[in-house]
Enzyme design. Structure first.
Site, PDB file in Angstrom:
ATOM      1  N   CYS A   1      42.430  67.418 -53.711  1.00 27.49           N
ATOM      2  CA  CYS A   1      43.571  67.095 -52.850  1.00 27.49           C
ATOM      3  C   CYS A   1      43.144  66.184 -51.709  1.00 27.49           C
ATOM      4  O   CYS A   1      42.574  66.649 -50.722  1.00 27.49           O
ATOM      5  CB  CYS A   1      44.203  68.374 -52.316  1.00 27.49           C
TER       6      CYS A   1
ATOM      7  N   CYS B   1      44.736  66.916 -48.339  1.00 23.27           N
ATOM      8  CA  CYS B   1      44.163  68.088 -47.662  1.00 23.27           C
ATOM      9  C   CYS B   1      42.805  67.755 -47.044  1.00 23.27           C
ATOM     10  O   CYS B   1      42.517  68.133 -45.915  1.00 23.27           O
ATOM     11  CB  CYS B   1      43.933  69.245 -48.628  1.00 23.27           C
ATOM     12  N   ASP B   2      41.955  67.081 -47.792  1.00 28.07           N
ATOM     13  CA  ASP B   2      40.549  66.985 -47.408  1.00 28.07           C
ATOM     14  C   ASP B   2      40.080  65.582 -47.029  1.00 28.07           C
ATOM     15  O   ASP B   2      38.944  65.418 -46.587  1.00 28.07           O
ATOM     16  CB  ASP B   2      39.670  67.502 -48.567  1.00 28.07           C
TER      17      ASP B   2
END
Ligand code: NDP
Length: 313
Positions: free
Chosen positions: A135, A138-139
């Site tokens: 992701c 997300c990261d």
């Protein structure tokens, strides 16, 4: 005799817990089964920095623990166990838990999520949370001014590579075919981005690094006479080769799209089966964020509550 409930929630990511918070506050006395991976995909993420309300960020597991506490505070009955079969042809609806116990429910909220596909390399497990991610939203932030690789040639891979190019110093796309499968507009974005280098006809076969990912072992034109093996240095390795929605047990009754995501009657969370609602990633091939999942969890609980009110149940 089977246990009978008004609202059964299957799955415990942000969608399921949010549905439980709303359903319990609406006196539906929901029972939630956590499933195989209590807390869902977010428990495999380290830091969540994009969920509104956490200015300092929070770890995925902590956030899920908080959501669970919030749901149980209002009386949601959160249980461990996995739904292994359903019968949506009967009323009340029937859900089998762990192949043995059958629960009868007036409404069912499906929030079983989706599972990111991985290549199946041992190194993906070895470096989980240490440079391997599925992701970018997300990261990606952790890779500012660093080098990253994205595996895949579809729309998700192009979108993730473009997003990462806004943060990272350099993005390699590792594409196994000699072309991208993504839509033309996404391809153009990638191919015109000077920070992105597309490595066509390449396969990632391993990762290396002392304290986390430091690079990828690549094979160009794998299996061909002119096959070449070499390494590239990267700090992050992002998988974008598709997701598998967790819908196998529902497919006999609930309408799915060609990939397997549940079709809902937008803007509601209603499925084609009366009394069955779907929220979170299991019905969302596009956004797949904790906050969007939580939003649809709220909608599913409200839809279930309205359905029960209309039925006088
Ligand atoms: P796709 O299935 O479209 O693409 C998967 C990509 O990963 C393909 O390039 C595929 O290669 C590659 N791949 C699969 N398995 C492997 C493997 N084992 N090794 C190497 N490469 C592999 O998935 P997406 O997640 O990209 O998209 C899913 C759906 O969601 C699509 O319909 C897409 O259009 C849609 N979507 C739309 C978006 C938008 O409109 N903004 C954004 C994101 C997704 P190959 O081509 O060789 O099979």
């Amino acid at each position: 005799m089977n246990e009978k409930v008004r609202c059964l929630i299957i799955g415990s990511g942000p969608a399921g817990y949010t549905a439980a918070i709303y359903a319990s506050r609406a006196n539906l006395e929901p029972v939630l089964y956590e499933g195989m991976e209590p807390g869902g995909q977010l428990t495999t993420t380290t830091e969540v920095e994009n969920f509104p309300g956490y200015p300092e960020g929070i770890t995925g597991p902590e956030m899920m623990e908080d959501l669970k506490k919030q749901a149980t505070r209002f009386g949601a009955d959160v249980r461990s166990g996995r739904a292994t079969a359903v019968d949506f042809s009967v009323r009340p609806l029937q859900v089998t838990i762990d192949n043995e116990k059958v629960i009868e429910a007036d409404t069912v909220i499906i929030s079983t999520g989706a599972t990111a596909k991985y290549l199946g390399l041992d190194d993906e497990k070895k470096y989980a949370g240490q440079g391997v991610s599925a992701c970018a939203t997300c990261d990606g932030f952790f890779y500012r001014k660093k080098k990253v690789a994205v595996v895949g040639g579809g729309d998700t891979a192009c979108e993730e590579a473009t997003y990462l190019a806004g943060l990272a110093e350099k993005v390699y796309m590792i594409v196994r075919k000699p072309y991208l499968r993504a839509s033309q507009i996404m391809q153009d974005r990638v191919l015109n981005n000077p920070k992105i280098e597309v490595l066509f006809e390449h396969n990632a076969v391993g990762l290396f690094g002392e304290k986390g990912v430091e690079g990828v072992h690549l094979v160009k034109r794998m299996g061909e006479a002119d096959e070449e093996r070499y390494d590239i240095a990267v700090d992050g390795f992002f998988l974008a080769i598709g997701h598998k929605p967790n819908t196998d047990i529902f497919k006999e009754y609930v309408k799915l799209d060609e990939v397997g995501y549940i079709n809902t009657e937008a803007p509601t969370t209603k499925t084609n089966v009366e009394g069955v609602f779907a929220c979170g990633d299991v019905a969302d091939p596009i956004y797949r964020q904790a906050v969007t999942a939580a939003g649809t969890g709220c909608r599913a609980a409200m839809d279930a509550e309205r359905y029960l009110t209309e039925k006088g149940a």
